[in-house]
Design a protein around this motif. Sequence first.
Motif, mmCIF file in Angstrom:
data_model
loop_
_atom_site.group_PDB
_atom_site.id
_atom_site.type_symbol
_atom_site.label_atom_id
_atom_site.label_comp_id
_atom_site.label_asym_id
_atom_site.label_seq_id
_atom_site.Cartn_x
_atom_site.Cartn_y
_atom_site.Cartn_z
ATOM 1 N N ILE A 28 -10.957 19.802 10.029
ATOM 2 C CA ILE A 28 -11.410 21.162 9.711
ATOM 3 C C ILE A 28 -12.811 21.124 9.094
ATOM 4 O O ILE A 28 -13.705 21.882 9.496
ATOM 5 N N ASN A 29 -13.026 20.242 8.117
ATOM 6 C CA ASN A 29 -14.331 20.165 7.456
ATOM 7 C C ASN A 29 -15.437 19.721 8.402
ATOM 8 O O ASN A 29 -16.549 20.261 8.367
ATOM 9 N N GLN A 30 -15.145 18.750 9.272
ATOM 10 C CA GLN A 30 -16.147 18.287 10.231
ATOM 11 C C GLN A 30 -16.451 19.360 11.287
ATOM 12 O O GLN A 30 -17.609 19.532 11.681
ATOM 13 N N ASP A 31 -15.426 20.082 11.743
ATOM 14 C CA ASP A 31 -15.653 21.178 12.696
ATOM 15 C C ASP A 31 -16.496 22.275 12.062
ATOM 16 O O ASP A 31 -17.400 22.831 12.691
ATOM 17 N N LYS A 32 -16.198 22.582 10.817
ATOM 18 C CA LYS A 32 -16.942 23.610 10.079
ATOM 19 C C LYS A 32 -18.418 23.218 9.969
ATOM 20 O O LYS A 32 -19.307 24.030 10.207
ATOM 21 N N ALA A 86 -20.025 21.115 11.951
ATOM 22 C CA ALA A 86 -20.604 21.106 13.298
ATOM 23 C C ALA A 86 -20.975 22.508 13.768
ATOM 24 O O ALA A 86 -21.976 22.698 14.459
ATOM 25 N N LEU A 87 -20.168 23.497 13.405
ATOM 26 C CA LEU A 87 -20.433 24.877 13.803
ATOM 27 C C LEU A 87 -21.403 25.593 12.868
ATOM 28 O O LEU A 87 -21.802 26.719 13.141
ATOM 29 N N GLY A 88 -21.756 24.956 11.758
ATOM 30 C CA GLY A 88 -22.678 25.573 10.803
ATOM 31 C C GLY A 88 -22.042 26.697 10.004
ATOM 32 O O GLY A 88 -22.720 27.625 9.579
ATOM 33 N N ILE A 89 -20.736 26.611 9.788
ATOM 34 C CA ILE A 89 -20.016 27.626 9.016
ATOM 35 C C ILE A 89 -20.265 27.359 7.537
ATOM 36 O O ILE A 89 -20.034 26.269 7.046
ATOM 37 N N LYS A 90 -20.725 28.381 6.846
ATOM 38 C CA LYS A 90 -20.993 28.266 5.410
ATOM 39 C C LYS A 90 -19.710 28.447 4.613
ATOM 40 O O LYS A 90 -18.684 28.835 5.134
ATOM 41 N N ILE A 97 -16.569 35.353 -1.204
ATOM 42 C CA ILE A 97 -16.147 36.735 -0.932
ATOM 43 C C ILE A 97 -17.044 37.380 0.122
ATOM 44 O O ILE A 97 -16.571 38.105 0.991
ATOM 45 N N GLY A 98 -18.347 37.096 0.069
ATOM 46 C CA GLY A 98 -19.270 37.649 1.075
ATOM 47 C C GLY A 98 -18.962 37.115 2.465
ATOM 48 O O GLY A 98 -19.011 37.851 3.452
ATOM 49 N N ASP A 101 -16.730 37.791 7.844
ATOM 50 C CA ASP A 101 -15.771 37.311 8.837
ATOM 51 C C ASP A 101 -14.836 38.433 9.284
ATOM 52 O O ASP A 101 -14.432 38.491 10.439
ATOM 53 N N TYR A 102 -14.505 39.315 8.372
ATOM 54 C CA TYR A 102 -13.655 40.461 8.720
ATOM 55 C C TYR A 102 -14.416 41.458 9.600
ATOM 56 O O TYR A 102 -13.892 41.954 10.589
ATOM 57 N N LEU A 103 -15.675 41.742 9.242
ATOM 58 C CA LEU A 103 -16.477 42.717 9.976
ATOM 59 C C LEU A 103 -16.976 42.175 11.317
ATOM 60 O O LEU A 103 -17.068 42.909 12.298
ATOM 61 N N SER A 104 -17.328 40.910 11.337
ATOM 62 C CA SER A 104 -17.859 40.288 12.547
ATOM 63 C C SER A 104 -17.264 38.888 12.698
ATOM 64 O O SER A 104 -17.889 37.886 12.356
ATOM 65 N N PRO A 105 -16.029 38.809 13.210
ATOM 66 C CA PRO A 105 -15.347 37.506 13.260
ATOM 67 C C PRO A 105 -16.008 36.517 14.220
ATOM 68 O O PRO A 105 -16.541 36.897 15.258
#
Length: 193
Positions: free
Chosen positions: A12-16, A18-22, A26-27, A32-36
Amino acid sequence: MISSKADYIDHINQDKKALGIKSNGIGGKIMDYLSPNYIWKFQKTMRKLEYYSNCKNKGVTKLYVAYLKYKFKKISVKLGFSIPINVFGPGLSIVHYGTIVINRNTKIGRNCRMHACVNIGASGGEKGAPQIGDNVYIAPGAKIYGDIKIASNIAIGANAVVNKSCEQENVALAGVPAKPIGNVDIKKIIKHI
Protein backbone atom coordinates in the motif's frame (compact mmCIF):
# COMPACT_ATOMS: atom_id res chain seq x y z
CA MET A 1 2.73 -11.61 -3.45
CA ILE A 2 1.27 -10.42 -0.17
CA SER A 3 1.79 -13.07 2.52
CA SER A 4 1.56 -11.03 5.74
CA LYS A 5 0.17 -7.81 7.22
CA ALA A 6 3.64 -6.23 6.88
CA ASP A 7 3.67 -7.11 3.14
CA TYR A 8 0.20 -5.58 2.77
CA ILE A 9 1.27 -2.33 4.43
CA ASP A 10 4.46 -2.20 2.33
CA HIS A 11 2.52 -2.74 -0.91
CA ILE A 12 0.00 0.00 0.00
CA ASN A 13 2.75 2.48 0.96
CA GLN A 14 4.82 1.76 -2.16
CA ASP A 15 1.75 2.05 -4.43
CA LYS A 16 0.84 5.33 -2.76
CA LYS A 17 4.36 6.65 -3.34
CA ALA A 18 4.34 5.47 -6.98
CA LEU A 19 1.03 7.22 -7.66
CA GLY A 20 2.13 10.41 -5.89
CA ILE A 21 -0.70 10.23 -3.35
CA LYS A 22 -0.13 12.67 -0.51
CA SER A 23 -0.97 12.13 3.15
CA ASN A 24 -4.66 11.64 3.92
CA GLY A 25 -5.26 14.57 6.27
CA ILE A 26 -8.71 16.10 6.56
CA GLY A 27 -8.14 18.17 3.40
CA GLY A 28 -7.10 15.06 1.48
CA LYS A 29 -10.19 13.19 2.62
CA ILE A 30 -12.45 16.07 1.53
CA MET A 31 -10.74 16.22 -1.89
CA ASP A 32 -10.98 12.45 -2.24
CA TYR A 33 -14.71 12.65 -1.52
CA LEU A 34 -15.29 15.51 -3.98
CA SER A 35 -12.95 14.24 -6.69
CA PRO A 36 -12.09 10.57 -6.11
CA ASN A 37 -8.96 9.02 -7.59
CA TYR A 38 -10.45 5.80 -9.00
CA ILE A 39 -7.09 4.27 -9.90
CA TRP A 40 -5.98 4.62 -6.25
CA LYS A 41 -9.31 3.12 -5.14
CA PHE A 42 -8.75 0.22 -7.57
CA GLN A 43 -5.22 -0.41 -6.28
CA LYS A 44 -6.26 -0.22 -2.61
CA THR A 45 -9.10 -2.68 -3.27
CA MET A 46 -6.76 -5.01 -5.18
CA ARG A 47 -4.19 -5.00 -2.37
CA LYS A 48 -6.84 -5.57 0.30
CA LEU A 49 -8.29 -8.48 -1.71
CA GLU A 50 -4.79 -9.94 -2.12
CA TYR A 51 -4.16 -9.70 1.62
CA TYR A 52 -7.46 -11.25 2.68
CA SER A 53 -7.38 -13.94 -0.04
CA ASN A 54 -3.81 -14.98 0.78
CA CYS A 55 -3.75 -14.58 4.57
CA LYS A 56 -7.25 -14.54 6.07
CA ASN A 57 -9.46 -16.61 3.74
CA LYS A 58 -11.11 -18.92 6.29
CA GLY A 59 -14.18 -19.04 8.47
CA VAL A 60 -16.41 -15.97 8.57
CA THR A 61 -13.76 -13.91 6.74
CA LYS A 62 -14.72 -15.74 3.52
CA LEU A 63 -17.83 -13.55 3.41
CA TYR A 64 -15.65 -10.43 3.51
CA VAL A 65 -13.42 -11.89 0.77
CA ALA A 66 -16.55 -12.45 -1.37
CA TYR A 67 -17.56 -8.80 -0.78
CA LEU A 68 -14.06 -7.61 -1.74
CA LYS A 69 -14.19 -9.71 -4.94
CA TYR A 70 -17.51 -8.06 -5.84
CA LYS A 71 -16.14 -4.58 -5.11
CA PHE A 72 -12.93 -5.31 -7.06
CA LYS A 73 -14.86 -6.59 -10.08
CA LYS A 74 -17.15 -3.57 -10.04
CA ILE A 75 -14.32 -1.01 -10.06
CA SER A 76 -12.36 -3.10 -12.61
CA VAL A 77 -15.26 -2.94 -15.06
CA LYS A 78 -15.70 0.79 -14.42
CA LEU A 79 -12.05 1.50 -15.29
CA GLY A 80 -11.70 -1.05 -18.11
CA PHE A 81 -9.13 -3.15 -16.25
CA SER A 82 -8.89 -6.93 -16.42
CA ILE A 83 -6.14 -7.36 -13.84
CA PRO A 84 -6.09 -10.43 -11.58
CA ILE A 85 -4.74 -10.34 -8.04
CA ASN A 86 -1.22 -11.45 -7.07
CA VAL A 87 0.41 -10.27 -10.30
CA PHE A 88 2.21 -7.05 -9.29
CA GLY A 89 4.88 -6.37 -6.71
CA PRO A 90 4.79 -3.17 -4.64
CA GLY A 91 5.11 0.24 -6.29
CA LEU A 92 2.50 -0.23 -9.03
CA SER A 93 1.54 2.94 -10.89
CA ILE A 94 -1.30 2.72 -13.40
CA VAL A 95 -1.20 6.07 -15.16
CA HIS A 96 -4.59 6.28 -16.95
CA TYR A 97 -8.01 4.67 -17.13
CA GLY A 98 -8.51 2.46 -20.16
CA THR A 99 -8.27 -1.10 -21.31
CA ILE A 100 -5.58 -3.12 -19.54
CA VAL A 101 -5.69 -6.92 -19.85
CA ILE A 102 -3.28 -9.14 -17.91
CA ASN A 103 -3.08 -12.94 -17.70
CA ARG A 104 -3.29 -14.42 -14.20
CA ASN A 105 -0.04 -16.37 -14.70
CA THR A 106 1.96 -13.20 -15.33
CA LYS A 107 4.30 -11.99 -12.59
CA ILE A 108 5.60 -8.42 -12.51
CA GLY A 109 8.16 -7.14 -9.99
CA ARG A 110 8.45 -3.92 -8.00
CA ASN A 111 7.85 -0.44 -9.40
CA CYS A 112 5.93 -1.10 -12.59
CA ARG A 113 4.59 2.02 -14.33
CA MET A 114 1.94 1.17 -16.90
CA HIS A 115 -0.28 3.10 -19.31
CA ALA A 116 -3.61 2.34 -21.01
CA CYS A 117 -4.25 -0.25 -23.73
CA VAL A 118 -1.61 -2.67 -22.44
CA ASN A 119 -2.10 -6.39 -22.98
CA ILE A 120 0.10 -8.94 -21.20
CA GLY A 121 -0.75 -12.58 -21.70
CA ALA A 122 -0.15 -16.11 -22.85
CA SER A 123 0.31 -17.11 -26.47
CA GLY A 124 -2.09 -19.38 -28.33
CA GLY A 125 -3.83 -20.85 -25.29
CA GLU A 126 -0.60 -21.86 -23.54
CA LYS A 127 -0.30 -21.50 -19.76
CA GLY A 128 3.10 -19.78 -19.74
CA ALA A 129 2.86 -16.01 -19.42
CA PRO A 130 5.46 -13.23 -19.19
CA GLN A 131 7.65 -12.95 -16.10
CA ILE A 132 8.72 -9.32 -15.82
CA GLY A 133 11.41 -7.90 -13.52
CA ASP A 134 11.55 -4.81 -11.31
CA ASN A 135 11.46 -1.16 -12.41
CA VAL A 136 9.71 -1.65 -15.75
CA TYR A 137 7.96 1.09 -17.71
CA ILE A 138 5.23 -0.09 -20.10
CA ALA A 139 4.07 2.59 -22.56
CA PRO A 140 0.54 2.88 -24.04
CA GLY A 141 -0.56 0.09 -26.36
CA ALA A 142 2.29 -2.32 -25.59
CA LYS A 143 1.58 -6.01 -26.12
CA ILE A 144 3.68 -8.55 -24.21
CA TYR A 145 2.88 -12.22 -24.68
CA GLY A 146 4.22 -15.74 -24.48
CA ASP A 147 6.29 -17.72 -22.00
CA ILE A 148 9.03 -15.07 -21.89
CA LYS A 149 11.21 -13.28 -19.36
CA ILE A 150 11.82 -9.53 -19.32
CA ALA A 151 14.76 -8.29 -17.22
CA SER A 152 14.63 -5.44 -14.70
CA ASN A 153 15.12 -1.75 -15.55
CA ILE A 154 13.46 -1.95 -18.98
CA ALA A 155 11.36 0.60 -20.85
CA ILE A 156 8.87 -0.86 -23.35
CA GLY A 157 7.84 1.63 -26.03
CA ALA A 158 4.38 2.61 -27.21
CA ASN A 159 2.65 -0.04 -29.34
CA ALA A 160 5.64 -2.40 -29.05
CA VAL A 161 4.95 -6.12 -29.50
CA VAL A 162 7.22 -8.09 -27.18
CA ASN A 163 7.14 -11.83 -27.91
CA LYS A 164 10.75 -12.81 -27.12
CA SER A 165 12.68 -12.77 -23.85
CA CYS A 166 15.02 -9.88 -23.08
CA GLU A 167 17.62 -10.67 -20.41
CA GLN A 168 19.58 -7.44 -20.99
CA GLU A 169 18.93 -4.75 -18.36
CA ASN A 170 18.77 -0.96 -18.83
CA VAL A 171 17.48 -1.03 -22.41
CA ALA A 172 14.48 0.32 -24.27
CA LEU A 173 12.43 -2.16 -26.31
CA ALA A 174 10.42 -0.91 -29.28
CA GLY A 175 9.01 -2.03 -32.59
CA VAL A 176 7.02 -4.91 -34.02
CA PRO A 177 8.44 -7.35 -33.01
CA ALA A 178 10.21 -5.46 -30.23
CA LYS A 179 13.96 -5.41 -29.97
CA PRO A 180 16.47 -3.33 -27.97
CA ILE A 181 16.90 0.10 -29.54
CA GLY A 182 19.21 1.71 -26.99
CA ASN A 183 20.12 2.15 -23.38
CA VAL A 184 17.80 3.77 -20.87
CA ASP A 185 18.14 5.24 -17.38
CA ILE A 186 14.89 3.97 -15.87
CA LYS A 187 15.15 6.41 -12.93
CA LYS A 188 14.45 9.25 -15.37
CA ILE A 189 11.18 7.58 -16.40
CA ILE A 190 10.00 6.08 -13.08
CA LYS A 191 10.67 9.04 -10.79
CA HIS A 192 9.79 7.49 -7.41
CA ILE A 193 12.54 4.82 -7.38
